[in-house]
Design an enzyme around this catalytic site. Structure first.
Site, PDB file in Angstrom:
ATOM      1  N   CYS A 160       0.968  -1.174  -0.083  1.00 12.50           N
ATOM      2  CA  CYS A 160      -0.068  -0.008   0.110  1.00 12.50           C
ATOM      3  C   CYS A 160       0.787   1.416  -0.158  1.00 12.50           C
ATOM      4  O   CYS A 160       0.190   2.314   0.067  1.00 12.50           O
ATOM      5  CB  CYS A 160      -0.869  -0.143   1.091  1.00 12.50           C
ATOM      6  SG  CYS A 160      -0.026   0.115   2.795  1.00 12.50           S
ATOM      7  N   CYS A 202      12.383  -7.883  12.408  1.00 17.72           N
ATOM      8  CA  CYS A 202      13.198  -8.584  11.344  1.00 17.72           C
ATOM      9  C   CYS A 202      11.841  -8.831  10.298  1.00 17.72           C
ATOM     10  O   CYS A 202      11.081  -9.451  10.586  1.00 17.72           O
ATOM     11  CB  CYS A 202      13.352 -10.188  12.115  1.00 17.72           C
ATOM     12  SG  CYS A 202      14.115 -11.299  10.919  1.00 17.72           S
TER      13      CYS A 202
HETATM   14 FE    FE Z   1       0.379  -1.635   3.665  1.00 12.13          FE
END
Ligand code: FE
Length: 136
Positions: A55, A124
């Site tokens: 996104c 991580c």
């Molecule tokens: Fe996203």
């Protein structure tokens, strides 16, 4: 693609599959993990902001990236506390804290309490979940 009432990015499975590569889809939408040292950002030192591949939400600044030696891109903090969501993950008989994009719920990786100063945290992450936007 639409934003729901909470401001989350909502896409259908077909939209996610059309947008993401099979590997990105597996990591982001099926909570997968890329093989260590296989991702393009594990050793990357280029300056910029790592955004969500799903996104575009800004997630991690390259200034907070460090050499963890794990084979996954590792950061000691997100760009802001509300950039990511945390969720308890008990898969594989381990209790871990999963990290998700706060905007589209894509799986990013896990956070562990063995990182460097100043936070002591190690985010991580999977390269497959990230897209590096270079600093101008
Ligand atoms: Fe996203």
């Amino acid at each position: 693609m639409a934003d729901d009432a909470s401001g989350k990015v909502v896409k259908s499975e077909a939209e996610w599959r059309a947008q993401l590569s099979p590997e990105q889809y597996h990591v982001c939408r099926e909570h997968g993990t890329e093989r260590a040292f296989s991702g393009k950002y594990a050793e990357n030192k280029d300056p910029g902001v790592y955004v969500c591949v799903g996104c575009g939400n800004p997630l991690f600044d390259s200034d907070t990236k460090f050499d963890s030696g794990t084979g996954w891109p590792s950061f000691f903090q997100p760009v802001s506390a509300d950039a990511v969501d945390e969720k308890t993950d008990t898969k594989f008989f381990m209790r871990r804290t999963e990290i998700l994009c706060a905007k589209c719920d894509s799986h990013l990786g896990h956070v562990f309490p063995d990182g460097p100063a100043p936070t002591g945290l190690r985010y991580c992450m999977n390269s497959a979940s990230l897209d590096l936007k270079p600093k101008e």
